[in-house]
Design a protein around this motif. Structure first.
Motif, PDB file in Angstrom:
ATOM      1  N   GLU A 283       0.842  -1.020   0.081  1.00 15.31           N
ATOM      2  CA  GLU A 283       0.149   0.030  -0.014  1.00 15.31           C
ATOM      3  C   GLU A 283       0.910   1.274   0.025  1.00 15.31           C
ATOM      4  N   THR A 284       2.102   1.336   0.865  1.00 19.54           N
ATOM      5  CA  THR A 284       2.776   2.476   0.763  1.00 19.54           C
ATOM      6  C   THR A 284       3.461   2.599  -0.588  1.00 19.54           C
ATOM      7  N   VAL A 285       3.880   1.648  -1.207  1.00 22.26           N
ATOM      8  CA  VAL A 285       4.554   1.874  -2.592  1.00 22.26           C
ATOM      9  C   VAL A 285       3.479   2.065  -3.380  1.00 22.26           C
ATOM     10  N   ALA A 286       2.310   1.492  -3.454  1.00 22.35           N
ATOM     11  CA  ALA A 286       1.283   2.099  -4.287  1.00 22.35           C
ATOM     12  C   ALA A 286       0.677   3.586  -4.158  1.00 22.35           C
ATOM     13  N   ASP A 287       0.913   4.062  -2.634  1.00 21.51           N
ATOM     14  CA  ASP A 287       0.364   5.361  -2.793  1.00 21.51           C
ATOM     15  C   ASP A 287       1.616   6.428  -3.151  1.00 21.51           C
ATOM     16  N   ALA A 288       2.747   5.819  -2.849  1.00 19.43           N
ATOM     17  CA  ALA A 288       4.070   6.758  -3.382  1.00 19.43           C
ATOM     18  C   ALA A 288       3.866   6.884  -5.047  1.00 19.43           C
ATOM     19  N   LEU A 289       3.786   5.733  -5.658  1.00 19.79           N
ATOM     20  CA  LEU A 289       3.625   5.821  -7.091  1.00 19.79           C
ATOM     21  C   LEU A 289       2.383   6.362  -7.964  1.00 19.79           C
ATOM     22  N   ALA A 290       1.079   6.481  -7.052  1.00 18.37           N
ATOM     23  CA  ALA A 290      -0.058   6.965  -7.620  1.00 18.37           C
ATOM     24  C   ALA A 290       0.104   8.181  -8.362  1.00 18.37           C
ATOM     25  N   PRO A 291       0.531   9.559  -7.665  1.00 20.83           N
ATOM     26  CA  PRO A 291       0.839  10.662  -8.336  1.00 20.83           C
ATOM     27  C   PRO A 291       1.520  10.586  -9.394  1.00 20.83           C
ATOM     28  N   VAL A 292       2.752   9.703  -9.398  1.00 23.05           N
ATOM     29  CA  VAL A 292       3.443   9.512 -10.446  1.00 23.05           C
ATOM     30  C   VAL A 292       2.907   9.137 -11.966  1.00 23.05           C
ATOM     31  N   LYS A 293       1.968   7.958 -11.452  1.00 22.71           N
ATOM     32  CA  LYS A 293       1.265   7.473 -12.466  1.00 22.71           C
ATOM     33  C   LYS A 293       0.145   8.494 -13.190  1.00 22.71           C
ATOM     34  N   GLN A 294      -0.464   9.251 -12.320  1.00 24.91           N
ATOM     35  CA  GLN A 294      -1.636  10.116 -12.653  1.00 24.91           C
ATOM     36  C   GLN A 294      -0.790  11.287 -13.466  1.00 24.91           C
ATOM     37  N   ARG A 295       0.280  11.919 -13.168  1.00 26.47           N
ATOM     38  CA  ARG A 295       0.818  12.760 -13.828  1.00 26.47           C
ATOM     39  C   ARG A 295       1.502  12.235 -15.292  1.00 26.47           C
ATOM     40  N   TYR A 296       1.744  11.015 -15.186  1.00 26.21           N
ATOM     41  CA  TYR A 296       2.324  10.422 -16.462  1.00 26.21           C
ATOM     42  C   TYR A 296       1.141  10.253 -17.452  1.00 26.21           C
ATOM     43  N   ASP A 297       0.150   9.932 -17.125  1.00 26.85           N
ATOM     44  CA  ASP A 297      -1.065   9.654 -17.831  1.00 26.85           C
ATOM     45  C   ASP A 297      -1.323  10.910 -18.552  1.00 26.85           C
ATOM     46  N   GLU A 298      -1.221  12.034 -17.897  1.00 27.79           N
ATOM     47  CA  GLU A 298      -1.468  13.471 -18.347  1.00 27.79           C
ATOM     48  C   GLU A 298      -0.517  13.856 -19.393  1.00 27.79           C
ATOM     49  N   ILE A 299       0.753  13.669 -19.116  1.00 25.39           N
ATOM     50  CA  ILE A 299       2.006  14.161 -19.893  1.00 25.39           C
ATOM     51  C   ILE A 299       1.995  13.249 -21.181  1.00 25.39           C
ATOM     52  N   ILE A 300       1.731  12.034 -21.182  1.00 22.43           N
ATOM     53  CA  ILE A 300       2.167  11.274 -22.422  1.00 22.43           C
ATOM     54  C   ILE A 300       0.584  11.467 -23.266  1.00 22.43           C
TER      55      ILE A 300
END
Ligand code: TRP
Length: 336
Positions: A283-300
């Motif tokens: 859960e901690t890893v998923a929480d840390a990576l969630a905003p990265v994934k969200q930003r990535y989806d926007e940028i790509i």
């Protein structure tokens, strides 16, 4: 004014990463997280090393997609293209050009000792190409063009950095000072993340077992599921020890993400079972990576904006790279 002075006093850092659409948690905690934190302290140049990627066979359309996605991921992780130089290696032709000059000043014998070449050629006997052999010379060119003081590298690239230093020293002695001899930079924090299925091996996206590694862009459910399945031991005690490589790996990961020490983690999970611990790590890893994934989806999604950024990045990189390259050209006797 003061700001300007302190900026010029900042040490220069250079690093590159090969394009992979599937950068792992190991890449993140071992290297990329440090890239993000180095931006303030150093004057950084970062590149997507796509020229290196074709030392192994690539499907062209997949390679292109991975170059875009790696560049986008670096942005999503928080690498600021204004503050740093962030570019795609193949867009700055001085890399290949300098690599030729350096090749002619590098001995076959010293290159034959590179352990990564020996490993990779044993793994791919059907494609032992000359580029795979001379890859460290290209890497030396990547580095020396930008005159960095420091190059952050993991254990697998240390030998390549050594040879880059040797090439620089030899060139300078023979032709006169052109290159800065860089030092290896071992960041204060940098976790060595092991496979979740076999903790004696480094976490790698080329692992046949998809449960062995977590991609930075994996979904929350996948991340949690993979941690739940992580290999542990039968002692049922969250303790960091060489005899408990699976649990120690999970502690390393949890520490790297939360900033807690191993002792703090042991205390936090004292008396708790592995099920609780694995879930907490997932859960901690998923929480840390969630905003990265969200930003990535926007940028790509915005290819135009991405294109503007990588073009500008290449222009900025070219400014420095062409100066160094011309200097090297002159020194070896070419006409400018
Ligand atoms: N060879 C490195 C790797 O495979 C990537 C790389 C290419 C690199 N050029 C570099 C790393 C220059 C540091 C500096 O991981």
């Amino acid at each position: 004014m003061c700001q300007q002075i302190s900026d010029t006093q900042k040490k220069k850092v250079l690093s590159c990463i090969q394009p992979s659409g599937m950068l792992t948690l190991g890449n993140y905690l071992g290297a990329l997280k440090n890239w993000v934190s180095m931006q303030d302290e150093f004057d950084c140049t970062f590149a997507v090393a796509d020229l290196h990627a074709i030392t192994v066979r690539q499907e062209p359309s997949e390679l292109r997609a991975r170059i875009y996605s790696t560049y986008a991921l670096l942005l999503a992780l928080g690498i600021d293209p204004e503050k740093n130089i962030l570019f795609i290696q193949s867009q700055v032709p001085e890399h290949t050009a300098l690599s030729w000059i350096l090749s002619c000043n590098t001995q076959f014998g010293e290159m034959s000792r590179m352990t990564q070449f020996k490993d990779k050629s044993a793994k791919h006997p059907e494609n032992i190409n000359v580029g795979l052999f001379s890859y460290p010379v290209l890497m030396a060119a990547d580095i020396l063009l930008y005159k960095p003081d420091l190059v952050p590298v993991g254990a697998d690239q240390k030998q390549h950095l050594e040879i880059a230093r040797d090439i620089a020293i030899r060139f300078n002695n023979k032709y006169g000072e052109v290159f800065t001899v860089p030092e290896a930079y071992i960041p204060k924090t940098g976790a060595r993340v092991m496979s979740l299925q076999d903790p004696s091996k480094k976490m790698s996206k080329s692992d046949d077992n998809p449960n062995a590694w977590v991609a930075i862009l994996d979904s929350r459910d996948d991340i949690i599921r993979k941690f739940k399945r992580a290999v542990t031991d039968s002692e049922a005690c969250v303790r960091f020890s060489p005899e408990k490589p699976g649990i120690s790996n999970l502690i390393t990961i949890y520490s790297a993400v939360t900033g807690k020490s191993a002792e703090q983690v042991e205390r936090e999970f004292d008396g708790k079972g592995y099920g609780d611990f694995k879930l907490a790590v997932g859960e901690t890893v998923a929480d840390a990576l969630a905003p990265v994934k969200q930003r990535y989806d926007e940028i790509i999604k915005d290819k135009k904006a991405l294109e503007t950024l990588y073009r500008e990045g290449a222009q900025k990189a070219s400014k420095t790279a062409s100066k160094t390259y011309f200097k090297a050209m002159k020194k070896v006797g070419f006409v400018i």
